[in-house]
Design an enzyme around this catalytic site. Structure first.
Site, short mmCIF file in Angstrom:
data_model
loop_
_atom_site.label_atom_id
_atom_site.label_comp_id
_atom_site.label_asym_id
_atom_site.label_seq_id
_atom_site.Cartn_x
_atom_site.Cartn_y
_atom_site.Cartn_z
CG HIS A 85 -0.40 0.07 2.54
ND1 HIS A 85 -0.11 1.26 3.17
CD2 HIS A 85 -0.06 -0.91 3.41
CE1 HIS A 85 0.37 1.01 4.38
NE2 HIS A 85 0.42 -0.30 4.55
CG ASP A 87 -2.62 4.26 2.87
OD1 ASP A 87 -2.23 3.15 2.44
OD2 ASP A 87 -3.44 4.36 3.81
CG ASP A 148 2.90 0.49 7.80
OD1 ASP A 148 2.54 -0.14 6.79
OD2 ASP A 148 2.18 0.63 8.81
CD GLU A 182 -2.90 -1.62 5.26
OE1 GLU A 182 -2.80 -2.70 5.87
OE2 GLU A 182 -2.44 -0.55 5.73
CD GLU A 183 -1.12 2.35 7.60
OE1 GLU A 183 -1.81 1.93 8.55
OE2 GLU A 183 0.06 2.05 7.45
CG ASP A 205 2.00 -3.77 5.20
OD1 ASP A 205 2.87 -2.99 5.61
OD2 ASP A 205 0.77 -3.57 5.36
CG HIS A 388 0.87 3.44 12.41
ND1 HIS A 388 -0.43 3.01 12.63
CD2 HIS A 388 1.24 2.89 11.23
CE1 HIS A 388 -0.82 2.23 11.63
NE2 HIS A 388 0.20 2.15 10.76
#
Length: 417
Positions: A85, A87, A148, A182-183, A205, A388
């Site tokens: 992903h 994003d 990520d 995805e997040e 991932d 994150h």
């Protein structure tokens, strides 16, 4: 047979280039992709894929990138897909990311220059013990890094470039899929599986080098709306029933020594309030519910509802609405029906010189939903850590091992066909 080598640090340079493009998704948006800026990275990827010689690479209206590497064998090989992903998480800024390479890490504290209070310490990041002598990439202290999942994106791109440049390597048709959002749980909302045309897939991932994951949380979302009774605060005695205070009381009444992210690990699930907004008259609280077992997940929903009812009994003039909806489900059962997907992934990791680590994810991936949509899709490591947040990091050498694993997977499917 040629072996992948990170020539002139092409992999690190790819990743750093992608990390500097802001692709943060927005859970409050109703568009797809949720933020138009995600397409900025998508356009770069399509251009690079086409420059490699993958001429069918395209970006669709929803922000998905599709591409196909043609087969180099006449054998009937199942079509496999590699997916990451684009994003980054809404939890931490992804604007003006400044990646830093810490060369030949020797176990020291890594103080990030733009905010010296952000420090990576080995005692707080145990996987750093395996990185002595390696090159660690971090952000500068004011943003997340975006490993990520831009580490996964860079690794798939690097593997694609290698396979295109070495057509003597036998492999079947390989599909590439890069997803938005995805997040925020919408990574495959608008994916076109018919266009993709794959039979099996791997998301790239995962975290620790050598890990492969065939199990995720099952997930529900819950929206609680409290309807209070408003009154002028100077004349509110015996009249006001504040929706905000009721919501706070409900959150406080939920279990703290269990069923919360702060107090659970391994296969334990939780109920977690993630957003609250409102006023005296109306307040909304958003929750996420997680567990590896679907029956236990339903129990968590029942626990939330019983807690709400117990608190609401003390406020007879107020009312509430609780809506619980499914988000994604554990992919374990789907993958158990297709054991070769995991077997070949494990073998690919071994061929990269690693000891495979079969794990469960305390979270979800696009692969969770893809598996339930009929595309069996375990998750292999990208090397991302502490995602994150501002302490996010990735090792260049771990990323190289991921590229080798992707190439090995492509070769093994052809060998076994």
């Amino acid at each position: 047979m040629p072996n992948y080598q990170n020539q002139s640090e092409s992999l690190a340079n790819r990743f750093i280039k992608y990390a500097q493009i802001d692709t943060q998704s927005d859970p409050r948006s109703t568009t797809s992709p949720s933020t138009a800026k995600q397409k900025n990275l998508a356009k770069v990827l399509v251009e690079e894929l086409q420059e490699m010689g993958i001429h069918d690479a395209e970006l669709d209206e929803f922000g998905y990138v599709y591409a196909c590497i043609p087969a180099t064998t006449n054998k009937q090989v199942p079509v496999i897909c590699f997916c990451s992903h684009m994003d980054t998480s809404p939890d931490c800024s992804g604007l003006d990311v400044k990646p830093i390479i810490h060369r030949k890490y020797q176990g020291q504290d890594l103080v990030l220059p733009d905010d010296p209070t952000v420090v990576l310490k080995m005692m707080e990041h145990p996987d750093l013990k395996n990185q002595i002598g390696n090159d660690i990439i971090t952000a500068s202290g004011t943003t997340l890094l975006g490993a990520d999942n831009k580490a996964g994106v860079a690794e798939i791109m690097e593997a694609a470039a290698f396979l295109v440049a070495h057509s003597e390597i036998e492999h079947g048709e390989i599909k590439i899929l890069f997803t938005p959002d995805e997040e925020i749980g919408r990574g495959v909302d608008n994916v076109n599986l018919e266009k993709l045309g794959a039979q099996y897939a791997y998301t790239v991932d995962g975290e620790t080098c050598g890990s492969i994951e065939d199990e995720t949380f099952s997930a529900d979302g819950a929206m609680l709306t409290i309807y209070g009774v408003s009154a002028h605060p100077g004349f509110a005695k015996g009249k006001m029933q504040s929706a905000m205070k009721i919501a706070a009381e409900i959150i406080s009444a939920l279990p703290k020594d269990q069923l919360s992210p702060e107090s659970t690990a391994h296969k334990e699930g939780f109920i977690h309030p993630v957003d609250i907004a409102g006023n005296v008259e109306e307040t909304m609280v958003e929750f996420i519910l997680r567990d590896f077992d679907d029956a236990k997940l339903a129990e968590h929903g029942a626990t939330l509802e019983s807690t709400v009812k117990a608190v609401m009994r003390n406020y007879p003039e107020a009312s509430y609405k609780l809506c619980i909806s499914a988000q994604y489900r554990n992919m374990k059962k789907v993958l158990e029906a297709h054991p070769q997907v995991m077997e070949y992934g494990i073998l690919a990791i071994e061929r990269a010189g690693l000891t495979p680590k079969r794990q469960s994810i305390r979270g979800g991936t696009d692969g969770s939903r893809l598996s339930l949509m009929g595309l069996p899709c375990p998750n292999i490591f990208a090397g991302e850590h502490a995602f994150h947040g501002k302490q996010e990091w990735v090792s260049v050498q771990d990323m190289e091992k991921s590229v080798q694993t992707i190439i090995n997977i492509a070769m093994i499917w052809a060998e076994k066909a």
